[in-house]
Design a protein around this motif. Structure first.
Motif, short mmCIF file in Angstrom:
data_model
loop_
_atom_site.label_atom_id
_atom_site.label_comp_id
_atom_site.label_asym_id
_atom_site.label_seq_id
_atom_site.Cartn_x
_atom_site.Cartn_y
_atom_site.Cartn_z
N ILE A 13 0.88 -1.16 0.00
CA ILE A 13 0.00 0.00 0.00
C ILE A 13 0.92 1.21 0.00
N THR B 38 -8.22 -3.11 5.46
CA THR B 38 -8.16 -3.53 4.06
C THR B 38 -9.06 -4.73 3.84
N LEU C 13 -4.49 -2.86 9.89
CA LEU C 13 -3.05 -2.64 9.78
C LEU C 13 -2.66 -1.33 10.47
N TYR D 141 0.73 1.38 10.57
CA TYR D 141 2.02 1.74 10.00
C TYR D 141 2.55 2.98 10.71
N TYR E 87 1.90 -4.90 2.67
CA TYR E 87 0.54 -5.35 2.98
C TYR E 87 0.49 -6.87 3.03
N LYS E 88 0.90 -7.53 1.96
CA LYS E 88 0.96 -8.99 1.90
C LYS E 88 2.32 -9.38 1.33
N ILE F 34 -9.43 -0.16 0.56
CA ILE F 34 -8.61 0.36 1.65
C ILE F 34 -9.37 1.50 2.32
#
Length: 151
Positions: free
Chosen positions: A47, A64, A78, A80, A104-105, A120
């Motif tokens: 992202i 998400t 999530l 950050y 993200y993944k 998102i």
């Protein structure tokens, strides 16, 4: 020209969407649709967030949703970090705009062919805005990037 193409050859998808007036309301999803034909490669999904100096928090909370072509969904919450411990912006950029590439993944395989839908939402709140009625200021663009994992 060859160097530019070879450096980005692992990019599967890379798109940004602007945030109107740099005010992101919690109910406004940023949506991406990614068509997938490759069901065997490992991918990293990021992202990307662009923020300006009006962003008022040291972290960013996101919700998400990834919807598979079959209709199955994965929903994640999530967090950050947007600044270091001294309050300096993380991310890249020499102007007032900073760009953050956030994992993200990691090492994911998209096993189904078809369209994957990504949504998102921001879930960042001040202590005075528990219900999320106020917009999140200072986010200028939200992006989604998918890269094949280099072997």
């Amino acid at each position: 020209m060859f160097l530019v193409l070879s450096c980005n050859s692992n990019v599967v998808y890379d798109k940004y969407k602007p945030i109107e007036n740099h005010q992101w309301y919690s109910e406004n999803a940023i949506n991406f649709i990614v068509s997938n034909k490759d069901t065997i490669s490992l991918n990293n999904v990021f992202i990307n967030i662009r923020n300006n100096k009006n962003y008022e928090f040291s972290s960013l909370f996101l919700i998400t949703k990834m919807e598979f072509p079959s209709g199955n969904q994965v929903i994640d919450t999530l967090e950050y970090e947007m600044t270091d411990s001294y309050g300096n912006w993380l991310g890249q950029g020499f102007t007032d705009i900073k760009e953050n590439k956030l994992f993200y993944k990691e090492n994911v395989v998209f096993y189904e062919k078809g369209d994957y839908k990504f949504a998102i939402y921001q879930a960042t709140r001040s202590s005075k805005d528990i219900e999320g009625k106020n917009p999140l200021n200072g986010i200028t663009d939200v992006g989604l990037r998918i890269e094949k994992v280099k072997k």
